[in-house]
Design an enzyme around this catalytic site. Structure first.
Site, PDB file in Angstrom:
ATOM      1  CE  LYS A 286     -29.535 -47.395  35.290  1.00  0.00           C
ATOM      2  NZ  LYS A 286     -30.310 -46.131  35.514  1.00  0.00           N
ATOM      3  CB  CYS A 287     -33.349 -53.827  38.248  1.00  0.00           C
ATOM      4  SG  CYS A 287     -31.935 -54.939  38.281  1.00  0.00           S
TER       5      CYS A 287
ATOM      6  CG  HIS B 159     -29.818 -49.368  44.858  1.00  0.00           C
ATOM      7  ND1 HIS B 159     -30.837 -49.856  44.067  1.00  0.00           N
ATOM      8  CD2 HIS B 159     -29.438 -48.175  44.294  1.00  0.00           C
ATOM      9  CE1 HIS B 159     -31.059 -49.007  43.075  1.00  0.00           C
ATOM     10  NE2 HIS B 159     -30.242 -47.989  43.201  1.00  0.00           N
TER      11      HIS B 159
ATOM     12  NE  ARG C 146     -33.629 -54.010  32.258  1.00  0.00           N
ATOM     13  CZ  ARG C 146     -33.173 -52.852  31.790  1.00  0.00           C
ATOM     14  NH1 ARG C 146     -32.528 -52.024  32.618  1.00  0.00           N
ATOM     15  NH2 ARG C 146     -33.356 -52.505  30.534  1.00  0.00           N
TER      16      ARG C 146
ATOM     17  CB  SER D 266     -29.067 -50.562  32.245  1.00  0.00           C
ATOM     18  OG  SER D 266     -29.622 -49.337  32.659  1.00  0.00           O
TER      19      SER D 266
ATOM     20  NE  ARG E 126     -28.832 -47.682  28.361  1.00  0.00           N
ATOM     21  CZ  ARG E 126     -28.772 -48.572  27.379  1.00  0.00           C
ATOM     22  NH1 ARG E 126     -28.406 -48.203  26.174  1.00  0.00           N
ATOM     23  NH2 ARG E 126     -29.083 -49.844  27.600  1.00  0.00           N
TER      24      ARG E 126
END
Length: 355
Positions: free
Chosen positions: A101-102, A167, A189, A197, A321
């Site tokens: 989620k970065c 990841h 991030r 997120s 998103r």
């Protein structure tokens, strides 16, 4: 007559309820079978290893274990071990790396578009990104390729450079790369936006949007460092240090800088990949075309990403998103903000890395 109708309706209700119960029991049995299959997928060596590793439960209730300083579910750990043992790297390989989620989806799209633009210009009506989710074009080692097989078929990646993603932290990845000089691009991030997120992605069931972990509980586990592929700070630092030690082969990018200065960042990225933009390309608007093609706004509007699914069953729309900088302000209290800022300050101290 009314009595007969009422009795008939009651009978129908009972039948429907019984069918629902039977279906529910069947689904539960299927889930148990799937869980058993996942356990059986682990070889004896991995089972023995897991028994010796620290274990915990993440904020979704999944059992996770800590291997080489990083938390994994058992089946993903098996995939990591498969990758480390069996992957045969090529020096021309390109690896897209990130903590979840970065901005991974965005970076995968950009990497693919940049490397293939000579054969597949971004303005082509049949560009692969228009009909494929970026995660299909740039698959994960540990979530896709090596999840079910120690020796997956990689022959479809015959063209050079091959594109893969991961990841896992840098030291775990390097063990699988076995000294190869392939290039790695990492996207980072701000931790607070990452957390928000992360919570949205991992703790919501896709069917009914039912929340399976509160944001507060997720926050506390995240601050403890107990999260899939975490701790966040160790993950980020592993690639940050790698980029300082070998900047020709490890590029460290920041989500916020890419949002603020997309043209400069994309040009820098292209140079790192060995496919810099020519003067003619820049003058013709090629840079902006790629930025537009790969923008989260454009990708999320594509039919494949609105209705499609990955082989895992996860809906493509779940990868899109907001992609905004600073959305964390809508979720974290001042106390939460202060707590996580203090943790990051301590963990990144003297590293030279700042967000």
């Amino acid at each position: 007559m009314l009595v007969e109708n009422a009795a008939f309706c009651k009978t129908i209700q009972i039948i429907v309820m019984m069918l629902y119960i039977v279906e529910s029991l069947f689904v539960m049995d299927v889930k148990k079978m799937e869980m058993n299959l996942r356990i059986e997928d682990l070889n004896e060596e991995t089972k023995t290893l897991i028994s010796s590793l620290p274990s915990d439960k993440d904020f979704t209730g999944k059992t996770i274990c800590k291997y080489q300083g990083c938390w994994y579910t058992h089946n993903v750990l098996q995939a990591v071990l498969n990758f480390q043992k069996s992957f045969k790297p090529q020096d021309t390989d390109i690896i897209v790396a990130s903590f979840p989620k970065c901005g991974t989806t965005w970076l995968k799209a950009l990497t693919f578009a940049l490397l293939h633009r000579s054969k597949q210009p971004s303005h082509d009506d049949d560009h692969p990104l228009l009909s494929n989710n970026p995660h299909v074009l740039v698959p994960y080692f540990e979530i896709d390729l090596y999840l079910r097989s120690e020796n997956p078929d990689l022959t479809k990646f015959s063209s050079s450079p091959r594109l893969f993603s991961t990841h896992v932290p840098s030291h775990t990845l390097q063990e699988g790369l076995k000294g190869s000089t392939c290039k790695i691009v990492y996207i980072s991030r701000n931790v607070k936006d990452t957390l928000v997120s992360y919570w949205h992605f991992f703790t919501k069931k896709q069917t009914d949007e039912k929340i399976i972990s509160s944001f507060e509980d997720t926050f506390e586990m995240f601050c403890r460092g107990v999260s899939i592929f975490g701790p966040f700070w160790d993950h980020v630092l592993s690639y940050w240090r790698g980029s300082l030690e070998d900047p020709n082969h490890v590029l460290f990018m920041k989500f916020e800088e890419m949002k603020a200065e997309p043209r400069d960042q994309i040009k820098k990225f292209a140079e790192f990949l060995g496919c810099p933009f020519t003067k003619e390309e820049e003058e013709s608007g090629s840079v902006d075309e790629i930025i537009d093609l790969c923008s989260l706004r454009n990708l999320s509007s594509l039919e494949i990403n609105k209705t499609g699914k990955l082989n895992s069953g996860r809906e493509n729309k779940m990868f899109f998103r907001k992609g905004e900088v600073g959305d964390w302000k809508n979720y974290l209290t001042p106390e939460m903000e202060n707590k996580i800022d203090m943790i990051i300050q301590e963990k990144l101290q003297n590293s030279g890395l700042k967000f």
